[in-house]
Design a protein around this motif. Sequence first.
Motif, PDB file in Angstrom:
ATOM      1  N   TYR A   1       0.851  -1.240   0.231  1.00  0.00           N
ATOM      2  CA  TYR A   1       0.103   0.132  -0.276  1.00  0.00           C
ATOM      3  C   TYR A   1       0.775   1.328   0.300  1.00  0.00           C
ATOM      4  O   TYR A   1       0.624   2.101  -0.732  1.00  0.00           O
ATOM      5  N   LEU A   2       2.056   0.843   0.516  1.00  0.00           N
ATOM      6  CA  LEU A   2       3.205   2.338   1.168  1.00  0.00           C
ATOM      7  C   LEU A   2       3.378   2.539  -0.226  1.00  0.00           C
ATOM      8  O   LEU A   2       3.749   3.806  -0.878  1.00  0.00           O
ATOM      9  N   GLY A   3       3.761   1.445  -1.190  1.00  0.00           N
ATOM     10  CA  GLY A   3       4.249   1.697  -2.737  1.00  0.00           C
ATOM     11  C   GLY A   3       3.707   1.655  -4.157  1.00  0.00           C
ATOM     12  O   GLY A   3       3.540   2.981  -4.136  1.00  0.00           O
ATOM     13  N   ASP A   4       1.784   1.942  -3.798  1.00  0.00           N
ATOM     14  CA  ASP A   4       0.850   2.322  -4.236  1.00  0.00           C
ATOM     15  C   ASP A   4       0.748   4.172  -3.967  1.00  0.00           C
ATOM     16  O   ASP A   4       1.014   4.390  -5.252  1.00  0.00           O
ATOM     17  N   VAL A   5       1.075   4.622  -2.556  1.00  0.00           N
ATOM     18  CA  VAL A   5       1.180   5.710  -2.305  1.00  0.00           C
ATOM     19  C   VAL A   5       2.247   6.172  -2.654  1.00  0.00           C
ATOM     20  O   VAL A   5       1.963   7.247  -3.520  1.00  0.00           O
ATOM     21  N   PHE A   6       3.670   5.845  -2.983  1.00  0.00           N
ATOM     22  CA  PHE A   6       4.584   6.452  -3.832  1.00  0.00           C
ATOM     23  C   PHE A   6       4.022   6.535  -5.721  1.00  0.00           C
ATOM     24  O   PHE A   6       4.913   7.646  -5.854  1.00  0.00           O
ATOM     25  N   ALA A   7       3.496   5.739  -5.863  1.00  0.00           N
ATOM     26  CA  ALA A   7       3.241   5.192  -7.354  1.00  0.00           C
ATOM     27  C   ALA A   7       2.664   6.409  -7.463  1.00  0.00           C
ATOM     28  O   ALA A   7       2.808   7.415  -8.843  1.00  0.00           O
ATOM     29  N   ILE A   8       1.423   6.824  -7.116  1.00  0.00           N
ATOM     30  CA  ILE A   8       0.455   7.797  -6.891  1.00  0.00           C
ATOM     31  C   ILE A   8       0.820   9.221  -6.765  1.00  0.00           C
ATOM     32  O   ILE A   8       0.492  10.546  -7.625  1.00  0.00           O
ATOM     33  N   TYR A   9       2.150   9.230  -5.794  1.00  0.00           N
ATOM     34  CA  TYR A   9       2.565  10.677  -5.349  1.00  0.00           C
ATOM     35  C   TYR A   9       3.614  10.880  -6.516  1.00  0.00           C
ATOM     36  O   TYR A   9       3.724  12.627  -7.325  1.00  0.00           O
ATOM     37  N   GLY A  10       5.033  10.181  -7.115  1.00  0.00           N
ATOM     38  CA  GLY A  10       5.245  10.796  -8.220  1.00  0.00           C
ATOM     39  C   GLY A  10       4.507  10.778  -9.536  1.00  0.00           C
ATOM     40  O   GLY A  10       5.592  11.607 -10.146  1.00  0.00           O
ATOM     41  N   ILE A  11       3.766  10.057  -9.850  1.00  0.00           N
ATOM     42  CA  ILE A  11       3.085  10.490 -11.324  1.00  0.00           C
ATOM     43  C   ILE A  11       2.411  12.007 -10.476  1.00  0.00           C
ATOM     44  O   ILE A  11       2.382  12.358 -11.510  1.00  0.00           O
ATOM     45  N   SER A  12       1.907  11.985  -9.722  1.00  0.00           N
ATOM     46  CA  SER A  12       0.959  13.839  -9.874  1.00  0.00           C
ATOM     47  C   SER A  12       2.556  14.251  -9.610  1.00  0.00           C
ATOM     48  O   SER A  12       1.819  15.537 -10.072  1.00  0.00           O
ATOM     49  N   ILE A  13       2.990  14.585  -8.908  1.00  0.00           N
ATOM     50  CA  ILE A  13       3.958  15.649  -9.087  1.00  0.00           C
ATOM     51  C   ILE A  13       4.520  15.726 -10.662  1.00  0.00           C
ATOM     52  O   ILE A  13       4.848  17.279 -10.863  1.00  0.00           O
ATOM     53  N   LEU A  14       5.665  14.105 -10.938  1.00  0.00           N
ATOM     54  CA  LEU A  14       5.109  14.620 -12.676  1.00  0.00           C
ATOM     55  C   LEU A  14       4.437  15.198 -13.462  1.00  0.00           C
ATOM     56  O   LEU A  14       4.840  15.872 -13.846  1.00  0.00           O
ATOM     57  N   ILE A  15       3.550  14.882 -13.211  1.00  0.00           N
ATOM     58  CA  ILE A  15       2.465  15.771 -14.043  1.00  0.00           C
ATOM     59  C   ILE A  15       2.605  17.545 -13.341  1.00  0.00           C
ATOM     60  O   ILE A  15       2.516  17.970 -14.744  1.00  0.00           O
ATOM     61  N   LEU A  16       2.158  17.463 -12.727  1.00  0.00           N
ATOM     62  CA  LEU A  16       2.405  19.136 -12.148  1.00  0.00           C
ATOM     63  C   LEU A  16       3.365  19.785 -12.317  1.00  0.00           C
ATOM     64  O   LEU A  16       3.154  20.613 -12.461  1.00  0.00           O
ATOM     65  N   ASN A  17       4.540  19.362 -12.272  1.00  0.00           N
ATOM     66  CA  ASN A  17       5.341  19.866 -12.703  1.00  0.00           C
ATOM     67  C   ASN A  17       5.938  19.696 -14.121  1.00  0.00           C
ATOM     68  O   ASN A  17       6.200  21.362 -14.387  1.00  0.00           O
ATOM     69  N   VAL A  18       5.003  19.103 -14.879  1.00  0.00           N
ATOM     70  CA  VAL A  18       4.846  19.447 -16.422  1.00  0.00           C
ATOM     71  C   VAL A  18       4.595  20.503 -17.006  1.00  0.00           C
ATOM     72  O   VAL A  18       4.013  21.739 -17.211  1.00  0.00           O
ATOM     73  N   PHE A  19       3.194  20.884 -15.970  1.00  0.00           N
ATOM     74  CA  PHE A  19       1.932  21.700 -15.683  1.00  0.00           C
ATOM     75  C   PHE A  19       3.004  22.960 -15.366  1.00  0.00           C
ATOM     76  O   PHE A  19       2.148  24.282 -15.938  1.00  0.00           O
ATOM     77  N   CYS A  20       3.449  23.261 -14.395  1.00  0.00           N
ATOM     78  CA  CYS A  20       4.872  24.280 -14.281  1.00  0.00           C
ATOM     79  C   CYS A  20       5.513  25.196 -14.945  1.00  0.00           C
ATOM     80  O   CYS A  20       5.062  25.147 -16.141  1.00  0.00           O
ATOM     81  N   LEU A  21       5.791  23.950 -15.906  1.00  0.00           N
ATOM     82  CA  LEU A  21       6.840  24.224 -16.857  1.00  0.00           C
ATOM     83  C   LEU A  21       6.062  25.004 -18.586  1.00  0.00           C
ATOM     84  O   LEU A  21       6.211  25.904 -18.951  1.00  0.00           O
ATOM     85  N   LEU A  22       4.693  24.382 -18.937  1.00  0.00           N
ATOM     86  CA  LEU A  22       3.687  24.684 -19.186  1.00  0.00           C
ATOM     87  C   LEU A  22       3.221  26.180 -19.074  1.00  0.00           C
ATOM     88  O   LEU A  22       3.035  26.798 -19.935  1.00  0.00           O
ATOM     89  N   PHE A  23       2.485  25.991 -18.216  1.00  0.00           N
ATOM     90  CA  PHE A  23       1.320  26.915 -17.622  1.00  0.00           C
ATOM     91  C   PHE A  23       2.096  28.088 -16.518  1.00  0.00           C
ATOM     92  O   PHE A  23       1.198  28.782 -16.439  1.00  0.00           O
ATOM     93  N   GLY A  24       3.274  27.553 -16.106  1.00  0.00           N
ATOM     94  CA  GLY A  24       3.229  28.399 -14.807  1.00  0.00           C
ATOM     95  C   GLY A  24       3.451  30.003 -14.594  1.00  0.00           C
ATOM     96  O   GLY A  24       3.205  30.393 -13.452  1.00  0.00           O
ATOM     97  N   ARG A  25       3.932  30.483 -15.784  1.00  0.00           N
ATOM     98  CA  ARG A  25       4.624  31.141 -15.947  1.00  0.00           C
ATOM     99  C   ARG A  25       3.073  32.644 -16.082  1.00  0.00           C
ATOM    100  O   ARG A  25       3.393  33.114 -15.299  1.00  0.00           O
ATOM    101  N   GLU A  26       2.319  32.061 -16.545  1.00  0.00           N
ATOM    102  CA  GLU A  26       0.981  32.738 -15.704  1.00  0.00           C
ATOM    103  C   GLU A  26       0.196  32.337 -15.576  1.00  0.00           C
ATOM    104  O   GLU A  26      -0.938  33.407 -15.506  1.00  0.00           O
ATOM    105  N   ALA A  27       0.044  31.552 -14.619  1.00  0.00           N
ATOM    106  CA  ALA A  27      -0.593  30.988 -13.976  1.00  0.00           C
ATOM    107  C   ALA A  27       0.155  31.478 -12.007  1.00  0.00           C
ATOM    108  O   ALA A  27      -0.466  31.290 -11.592  1.00  0.00           O
ATOM    109  N   LYS A  28       1.317  31.821 -12.269  1.00  0.00           N
ATOM    110  CA  LYS A  28       1.750  32.301 -10.744  1.00  0.00           C
ATOM    111  C   LYS A  28       1.072  33.213 -10.999  1.00  0.00           C
ATOM    112  O   LYS A  28       1.293  34.312 -11.484  1.00  0.00           O
TER     113      LYS A  28
END
Length: 177
Positions: free
Chosen positions: A29-56
Amino acid sequence: MRKFKVCVKWDGRKDGKEEMEDRKTPLSYLGDVFAIYGISILILNVFCLLFGREAKGYSALFALGEEGLTCITMLQFFLASLCTVFLRFLFFTDTVIRQMSVLVRTVCMIAAEIAVIALFILLCGWFPVDEWLPWVMFFVSFGICFVAAMICTMINERMKNRRMQEALERAKKRSSK
């Protein structure tokens, strides 16, 4: 070479069909938490790169703009990942809910997940709740992630079922000798 033992539980359904369920440990279950967390953070960082300047300045998620995520935002997403795994445990094991079809479990899981994320949005100020565009973007991204997760889950289940069927056939051959 190390061999790993696969632990399964046979549930002995009343309709004569046997179904196998993987026994999960707290570490899985802890592995599942880290998998979901890792994917979420990866997606959010991609969003930051794409939209971060405008959304700051517009959203707490993009407080650093294209530089990435704040520590508090990452901790909030870790907590959200814990909630997601708890909801999966709640709805997709027979530990708590015993008599519910897979479709009803899935619908309840999706509704509960949306409610939990909406609560995080409200409490953490991830984006302005009184504007419609962030909500539309949330539901679009949630839908895309849900479809991607369903596809991955279906592929994983088919692979597991194939391996389990092969192992069962090998065990039957050994026991018949």
